[in-house]
Design an enzyme around this catalytic site. Structure first.
Site, short mmCIF file in Angstrom:
data_model
loop_
_atom_site.label_atom_id
_atom_site.label_comp_id
_atom_site.label_asym_id
_atom_site.label_seq_id
_atom_site.Cartn_x
_atom_site.Cartn_y
_atom_site.Cartn_z
N ASP A 55 0.84 -1.31 -0.14
CA ASP A 55 -0.06 -0.15 0.01
C ASP A 55 0.80 1.12 0.09
OD1 ASP A 55 -2.22 1.62 0.42
OD2 ASP A 55 -2.01 1.62 2.64
N ASP A 105 -0.42 4.96 0.97
CA ASP A 105 -0.61 5.84 2.17
C ASP A 105 -0.59 5.20 3.42
OD1 ASP A 105 -1.20 8.08 0.24
OD2 ASP A 105 -3.13 7.30 0.03
MG LIG Z 1 -2.96 3.12 3.41
#
Ligand SMILES: [Mg+2]
Length: 150
Positions: free
Chosen positions: A7, A9
């Protein structure tokens, strides 16, 4: 070879810091909707240890690495900025065509998903969900210990 999805963020890019520092962060209509902040995703700072760790994975033939992020539907620029963000931080040769932007992370086939939140399919991922920032995996060091012991 193990396929790993990472991922952006809250795992590689410091969304929280970017949100707090953004000049429009406290203004309507962005208050409470930080994912709509203009340009937010472009210049996020890397999270401690993340770039070095991911470079290690990208260069390790035992791992097949992809970036797997959800870009905000209502902020189309963010889709471009995520693509530019990984180009800014990693060698083009290692990351080319390895960005997947998706609201259904559980659709992807693989062994590990490193993600700080359960949303957008993360908690239903078919492999092992490494919950970044949680008790077991508070930082990149603990994530790498897990992956390299596999
Ligand atoms: Mg995230």
């Amino acid at each position: 070879m193990k396929r790993v999805y990472i991922d952006l963020d809250g795992v590689l890019a410091d969304f929280e810091k970017g949100r707090k520092n953004h000049p429009l962060g406290n203004q309507t209509p962005y208050k409470g909707r930080p994912d709509r902040l203009p340009g937010l995703f472009k210049d996020l700072e890397p999270i401690k240890g993340s770039i070095g760790a991911v470079n290690k994975l990208l260069n390790n033939p035992n791992f097949d690495v992809y970036f797997l992020s959800t870009a905000p539907w209502d902020n189309p620029d963010a889709w471009t900025h995520k693509r530019l963000w990984i180009a800014n931080h990693f060698d083009e040769k290692l990351i080319r065509k390895r960005l997947i932007l998706c609201h259904h992370k559980n659709f992807l086939k693989g062994d590990f998903l490193i993600d700080d939140r359960k949303w957008n399919g993360a908690q239903d991922f078919e492999g092992e969900w490494i919950e970044f920032g949680g008790q077991q995996f508070p930082d990149w060091e603990s994530v790498m210990n897990r992956l390299e012991s596999f």
